[in-house]
Enzyme design. Structure first.
Site, short mmCIF file in Angstrom:
data_model
loop_
_atom_site.label_atom_id
_atom_site.label_comp_id
_atom_site.label_asym_id
_atom_site.label_seq_id
_atom_site.Cartn_x
_atom_site.Cartn_y
_atom_site.Cartn_z
N GLY A 181 73.83 93.69 -14.68
CA GLY A 181 74.50 94.52 -13.70
C GLY A 181 75.93 94.81 -14.09
N SER A 182 76.40 96.01 -13.74
CA SER A 182 77.80 96.35 -13.98
C SER A 182 78.69 95.59 -12.99
CB SER A 182 77.99 97.85 -13.85
OG SER A 182 77.25 98.54 -14.84
N GLY A 183 80.00 95.63 -13.24
CA GLY A 183 80.94 94.92 -12.40
C GLY A 183 81.51 93.69 -13.06
N HIS A 184 81.05 93.38 -14.29
CA HIS A 184 81.51 92.19 -15.01
C HIS A 184 82.39 92.55 -16.22
CE1 HIS A 184 78.61 90.31 -12.47
NE2 HIS A 184 77.58 90.85 -13.10
N LYS A 228 71.18 86.77 -19.44
CA LYS A 228 71.73 85.84 -18.45
C LYS A 228 70.62 85.48 -17.47
CE LYS A 228 75.06 88.47 -16.88
NZ LYS A 228 74.54 89.70 -17.54
N ASP A 263 67.16 90.28 -14.41
CA ASP A 263 67.41 90.41 -15.84
C ASP A 263 66.26 89.81 -16.65
OD1 ASP A 263 69.83 91.51 -15.13
OD2 ASP A 263 71.05 89.86 -15.87
N HIS A 292 78.32 87.41 -9.23
CA HIS A 292 77.85 88.55 -8.44
C HIS A 292 78.39 88.51 -7.02
CE1 HIS A 292 74.79 88.21 -11.65
NE2 HIS A 292 74.79 89.52 -11.58
#
Length: 333
Positions: free
Chosen positions: A54-57, A105, A110, A219
């Site tokens: 997921g994006s945001g990291h 991860k 995932d 998250h």
């Protein structure tokens, strides 16, 4: 909610577009389906490394595409796994005939989606291996995982395995060194304030001004327990204790100490945490051989930090020091 965005539904697309334009010398952006490869992929005879989530990291994972690290990164929606129809073309795009390693991860989405993509790639004649990063000592299970979560240790796996792939190691050898890093790395994090996912528009959990959350994930999920705010040394001790209890590092052993910001913490505060963490290691006779401090695997604008300790051997040190040239890590080039 105040964020430098246009449409919450277009955050990932527009961010990746900007990233690709800013680092066009290093990467190529493939928009439909969305994934990112190093500019010179595929490299014939070289094992390809693919990761994502997921994006945001950010800068994980796109910031680690390039020489000495990843060959491809697959960004999902915000805090949401990428889909198999993204992961599959990313995998085939970086296959130079030596096979591909998926670095995943340990989050349920995932794991399932990379597994599906690996099966589809194998059907197309690509040999795929997978390693699962599960370095978070905070929890055994959560809403997002079966077992421990993959957090800060992911950066170290990608760097060391990437160094092995760059020097020409076989798929089995690159997989083995990646797994060795996973087996010897542990992490734990703390949040001083939650983050806000753009499409949600409100913080992912509530903390009062005098509370902190120990053991958070990346998250925005809550952690092991909530306590009253303490000073930096006290918080650092709370993070280091379970890491060292689980990793069981002996006096005289060498480690890499990684203090990571969650996106909203000043570097000055991260160095205060690093200072105390290093003191705690040295008090036990543990040698801090290598260090990394900064925002390398974040949770949007979350205020907080994570600590990662990796037990090193001579080969890991050699691979860590080998040349790397990505948007977020670069040395020796």
């Amino acid at each position: 909610m105040k964020k430098l965005i246009n449409d919450p539904k277009q955050v990932v697309t527009e961010s990746v577009e900007g990233f690709g334009a800013a680092h066009a010398d290093l990467v190529s952006v493939h928009p439909e389906p969305l994934f990112i490869t190093r500019k010179d992929a595929p490299r014939q005879g070289k094992v390809g490394l693919v990761s994502g989530g997921g994006s945001g990291h950010e800068p994980l994972h796109a910031g680690y595409v390039g020489r000495g690290m990843l060959d491809a990164a697959v960004p999902g929606a915000m805090f949401t796994s990428p889909t198999p129809d993204q992961i599959l073309p990313a995998t085939t795009a970086v296959d130079g005939g030596a096979g591909v390693l998926h670095i995943v991860k340990n989050y349920t989405g995932d794991v399932l989606n990379f597994e599906t993509a690996a099966e589809l790639a194998e059907a197309e004649g690509v040999t795929v291996r997978t390693v699962l990063v599960n370095d978070d000592v905070a929890v055994e299970d959560s809403l997002y995982t079966a077992g421990r979560r993959g957090v800060g240790g992911t950066v170290l796996v990608e760097r060391i395995a990437g160094g092995a792939a760059e020097r020409g190691d076989s798929l089995d050898a690159v997989t083995a060194i990646a797994q060795r890093v996973i087996d010897n790395v542990r992490s734990m994090g703390v949040a001083l304030a939650a983050c806000t996912v753009p499409h949600a528009g409100q913080p992912s959990f509530d903390l009062t001004d005098d509370e902190i959350e120990i053991g958070i994930g990346i998250h925005g999920e809550p952690g092991r327990h909530r306590i009253a705010m303490e000073n930096a040394d006290g918080i650092t001790g709370r993070l280091m204790e379970p890491i060292l209890a689980d990793l069981k590092v002996d006096s005289g052993e060498k480690v890499l100490l990684f203090v990571n910001g969650m996106g909203g913490t000043p570097a000055s505060e991260l160095y205060i945490v690093y200072r105390r963490a290093r003191q705690l290691l040295e008090e036990q006779g543990i040698v801090v051989e290598r260090s990394l401090v900064g925002n390398y695997i974040t949770a949007l604008e979350m205020q907080g930090a994570s600590i990662t300790v990796l037990r090193l051997d001579d080969e890991m040190v050699e691979l860590w020091d080998s040349p790397v040239h990505t948007a977020a890590l670069h040395w020796g080039v």
